[in-house]
Design a protein around this motif. Structure first.
Motif, PDB file in Angstrom:
ATOM      1  N   LEU A 113      16.114  -0.878  22.663  1.00 26.16           N
ATOM      2  CA  LEU A 113      14.651  -0.927  22.693  1.00 26.16           C
ATOM      3  C   LEU A 113      14.167  -1.885  23.782  1.00 26.16           C
ATOM      4  CD1 LEU A 113      11.835  -0.312  21.697  1.00 26.16           C
ATOM      5  CD2 LEU A 113      12.183  -1.912  19.803  1.00 26.16           C
ATOM      6  N   ILE A 114      14.806  -3.033  23.890  1.00 26.91           N
ATOM      7  CA  ILE A 114      14.424  -3.996  24.929  1.00 26.91           C
ATOM      8  C   ILE A 114      14.634  -3.394  26.315  1.00 26.91           C
ATOM      9  CG2 ILE A 114      15.021  -6.226  25.956  1.00 26.91           C
ATOM     10  CD1 ILE A 114      15.698  -7.169  23.065  1.00 26.91           C
ATOM     11  N   SER A 115      15.776  -2.744  26.505  1.00 28.39           N
ATOM     12  CA  SER A 115      16.073  -2.111  27.794  1.00 28.39           C
ATOM     13  C   SER A 115      15.083  -0.997  28.101  1.00 28.39           C
ATOM     14  CB  SER A 115      17.499  -1.563  27.787  1.00 28.39           C
ATOM     15  OG  SER A 115      17.785  -0.862  28.978  1.00 28.39           O
ATOM     16  N   ASN A 116      14.772  -0.185  27.082  1.00 32.56           N
ATOM     17  CA  ASN A 116      13.822   0.905  27.281  1.00 32.56           C
ATOM     18  C   ASN A 116      12.442   0.371  27.651  1.00 32.56           C
ATOM     19  OD1 ASN A 116      15.865   2.672  26.602  1.00 32.56           O
ATOM     20  ND2 ASN A 116      15.166   3.002  24.504  1.00 32.56           N
ATOM     21  N   GLN A 165      11.841  -2.413  29.247  1.00 28.11           N
ATOM     22  CA  GLN A 165      11.899  -2.851  30.646  1.00 28.11           C
ATOM     23  C   GLN A 165      11.712  -1.662  31.588  1.00 28.11           C
ATOM     24  OE1 GLN A 165      11.897  -6.136  31.267  1.00 28.11           O
ATOM     25  NE2 GLN A 165      11.941  -6.295  29.030  1.00 28.11           N
ATOM     26  N   ALA A 166      12.283  -0.532  31.215  1.00 27.67           N
ATOM     27  CA  ALA A 166      12.117   0.678  32.030  1.00 27.67           C
ATOM     28  C   ALA A 166      10.653   1.110  32.048  1.00 27.67           C
ATOM     29  CB  ALA A 166      12.993   1.798  31.488  1.00 27.67           C
ATOM     30  N   PHE A 167       9.993   1.041  30.904  1.00 30.48           N
ATOM     31  CA  PHE A 167       8.573   1.383  30.854  1.00 30.48           C
ATOM     32  C   PHE A 167       7.760   0.476  31.790  1.00 30.48           C
ATOM     33  CE2 PHE A 167       8.972   3.059  26.230  1.00 30.48           C
ATOM     34  CZ  PHE A 167       9.212   4.341  26.688  1.00 30.48           C
ATOM     35  N   VAL A 195       3.758   1.838  33.043  1.00 29.81           N
ATOM     36  CA  VAL A 195       2.975   2.419  31.953  1.00 29.81           C
ATOM     37  C   VAL A 195       1.823   1.489  31.592  1.00 29.81           C
ATOM     38  CG1 VAL A 195       4.987   3.642  31.030  1.00 29.81           C
ATOM     39  CG2 VAL A 195       4.378   1.393  30.106  1.00 29.81           C
ATOM     40  N   LYS A 196       0.766   2.055  31.058  1.00 29.28           N
ATOM     41  CA  LYS A 196      -0.429   1.289  30.702  1.00 29.28           C
ATOM     42  C   LYS A 196      -0.484   0.907  29.225  1.00 29.28           C
ATOM     43  CE  LYS A 196      -2.023   1.232  34.834  1.00 29.28           C
ATOM     44  NZ  LYS A 196      -2.006  -0.041  35.582  1.00 29.28           N
ATOM     45  N   GLY A 197       0.448   1.420  28.430  1.00 27.85           N
ATOM     46  CA  GLY A 197       0.514   1.095  27.017  1.00 27.85           C
ATOM     47  C   GLY A 197       1.847   1.563  26.473  1.00 27.85           C
ATOM     48  N   VAL A 198       2.255   0.977  25.333  1.00 27.74           N
ATOM     49  CA  VAL A 198       3.543   1.317  24.728  1.00 27.74           C
ATOM     50  C   VAL A 198       3.364   1.539  23.232  1.00 27.74           C
ATOM     51  CG1 VAL A 198       5.877   0.496  24.193  1.00 27.74           C
ATOM     52  CG2 VAL A 198       4.889   0.048  26.456  1.00 27.74           C
ATOM     53  N   PRO A 235      10.186 -11.564  21.663  1.00 32.00           N
ATOM     54  CA  PRO A 235      10.118 -11.899  23.099  1.00 32.00           C
ATOM     55  C   PRO A 235       9.635 -10.729  23.959  1.00 32.00           C
ATOM     56  CG  PRO A 235      12.165 -12.695  22.136  1.00 32.00           C
ATOM     57  CD  PRO A 235      11.538 -11.804  21.114  1.00 32.00           C
ATOM     58  N   THR A 236      10.014  -9.525  23.589  1.00 33.08           N
ATOM     59  CA  THR A 236       9.577  -8.351  24.351  1.00 33.08           C
ATOM     60  C   THR A 236       8.080  -8.147  24.206  1.00 33.08           C
ATOM     61  OG1 THR A 236      11.742  -7.313  24.099  1.00 33.08           O
ATOM     62  CG2 THR A 236       9.895  -5.862  24.641  1.00 33.08           C
ATOM     63  N   LEU A 237       7.563  -8.376  23.007  1.00 35.74           N
ATOM     64  CA  LEU A 237       6.117  -8.261  22.800  1.00 35.74           C
ATOM     65  C   LEU A 237       5.380  -9.306  23.638  1.00 35.74           C
ATOM     66  CD1 LEU A 237       5.932  -7.670  18.926  1.00 35.74           C
ATOM     67  CD2 LEU A 237       5.745  -5.967  20.759  1.00 35.74           C
ATOM     68  N   SER A 238       5.933 -10.492  23.719  1.00 37.71           N
ATOM     69  CA  SER A 238       5.304 -11.535  24.533  1.00 37.71           C
ATOM     70  C   SER A 238       5.282 -11.146  26.002  1.00 37.71           C
ATOM     71  CB  SER A 238       6.054 -12.859  24.358  1.00 37.71           C
ATOM     72  OG  SER A 238       5.947 -13.328  23.025  1.00 37.71           O
ATOM     73  N   GLN A 239       6.361 -10.546  26.482  1.00 38.91           N
ATOM     74  CA  GLN A 239       6.419 -10.109  27.870  1.00 38.91           C
ATOM     75  C   GLN A 239       5.366  -9.035  28.150  1.00 38.91           C
ATOM     76  OE1 GLN A 239       9.988  -8.058  29.026  1.00 38.91           O
ATOM     77  NE2 GLN A 239       9.639  -8.392  31.220  1.00 38.91           N
ATOM     78  N   LEU A 240       5.257  -8.067  27.247  1.00 36.43           N
ATOM     79  CA  LEU A 240       4.262  -7.009  27.424  1.00 36.43           C
ATOM     80  C   LEU A 240       2.855  -7.582  27.411  1.00 36.43           C
ATOM     81  CD1 LEU A 240       5.954  -4.325  25.154  1.00 36.43           C
ATOM     82  CD2 LEU A 240       5.528  -4.085  27.610  1.00 36.43           C
TER      83      LEU A 240
END
Length: 355
Positions: A83-86, A88-90, A95-98, A110-115
């Motif tokens: 999920l983290i890797s995917n 990063q690909a987005f 992309v404008k939203g996930v 941490p991924t949510l914080s990055q987004l």
């Protein structure tokens, strides 16, 4: 301009204008724009090893077409590293939203914080992150799942006996909510029922093995709560092997209640192989996951309250809202349980009867 099904008495739309998204692929995808200047949304499918999630996967592109949303999809296969890797690909694709459904609801922080730092709004469906910012959680009340299962089994067993709860992963808010609510309900409402909680991590083989072992030590088990249909096949096989697939009128009958509402469960209820399920709305997860991420991109905001699509938005914690979609208990006859209504297994309003 288009009307938005998300509007409600308790919902505030700060920006009423809507952007129309064009379906299809275009050369501008790297900067988040698709054909005709539309904006692209990344959707990560959490897994494809259950009928429920395969149904969700089928619904997402259908609603994307209906809503004119262009999507890029990945599948993390129940692996947080994927999920983290995917994600990063987005991000690299602009992309404008996930939209995602993190199965490990702690490790995704941490991924949510990055987004969030990149101003890419996130909508989670089915699960709620333990920490971190998301625009909206689209989910049903998972504590209600556990309570409904408890009340069904407690009522059918007359408040006495032994039941097995095949738990999902306790690293997931869903597994924790269903487990805690079921246990609390049993302790408060049916204290003479013994509950054996079996951790399975949402794995069918683990569930089957632990159920087999439990029957060997406690052959007088009279109820089973499967926290998801992942355990359906193995449970039915074990009951058949033990000669326990008998009508509810037979004293040997083991009452089985599940979660999901997939077509196979509804068929099994009609055939008398299981007794009930809680219908988790795979179709509405797909629809409103996309609608909310669209709303986030457009700059709309929401407040707690009832919605026009029959749900209620609640504030889970400061800055985090959750749209709790209806998830009815489904039974053979549609009769009330513990004073609460149920739906009959062949009710045409159930998504599992229209999949």
């Amino acid at each position: 301009m288009r009307s938005r099904a998300l509007t409600s008495m308790g919902l505030t739309l700060l920006l009423g204008a809507s952007v129309t998204f064009a379906a299809g692929c275009g050369d501008g995808a790297a900067d988040g724009t698709g054909s005709g200047g539309s904006q692209v949304v990344g959707v990560d499918y959490p897994r494809s090893d259950t009928d429920f999630w395969n149904s969700y996967i089928k619904y997402v592109p259908q609603f994307a077409d209906e809503l004119d949303v262009e999507i890029k999809t990945t599948n993390s296969q129940n692996d947080i590293a994927n999920l983290i890797s995917n994600t990063q690909a987005f991000i690299s694709q602009g992309v404008k939203g996930v939209v995602m459904a993190p199965q490990d609801t702690a490790a995704i922080a941490p991924t949510l914080s990055q987004l969030d730092s990149k101003k890419i709004p996130v909508v989670t469906i089915d699960t709620r992150p333990d920490t971190g910012k998301v625009f909206m959680v689209v989910r049903a009340d998972n504590r209600a799942y556990g309570i409904k299962a408890c009340q069904f089994l407690g009522t059918k067993l007359g408040g006495k006996g032994k039941v097995v709860m095949l738990q999902g992963g306790l690293d997931s808010i869903n597994g924790r909510d269903r487990t805690e609510a079921f246990n609390e309900c049993m302790q408060q409402q049916f204290p003479d029922i013994t509950v054996f909680g079996e951790a399975t991590d949402w794995k069918a083989d683990v569930a089957a093995s632990k159920l087999q072992t439990r029957f060997a030590s406690d052959p007088d088990i009279k109820g089973i709560y499967m926290q998801s249909s992942f355990a359906l096949s193995g449970t039915l096989q074990i009951l058949k092997q033990r000669g326990l697939q008998v009508p509810p009128s037979d004293p040997k009958h083991v009452f089985v209640v599940s979660n999901d509402g997939i077509p196979e469960e509804l068929k099994n209820i009609g055939e008398g192989l299981i007794d009930a399920t809680v219908s988790q709305p795979a179709d509405l997860y797909a629809r409103y996951g996309l609608e909310y991420v669209q709303a986030a991109i457009e700059g709309e905001t929401f407040q707690p309250g009832p919605t026009e699509h029959g749900s209620t938005i609640i504030q889970v914690r400061d800055g985090l809202l959750e749209d709790q979609l209806p998830a009815p208990l489904v039974t053979l006859d549609g009769a009330p349980i513990a004073g609460e209504p149920t739906l009959k297994f062949d009710d045409p309003s159930l998504w599992g009867n229209n999949a």
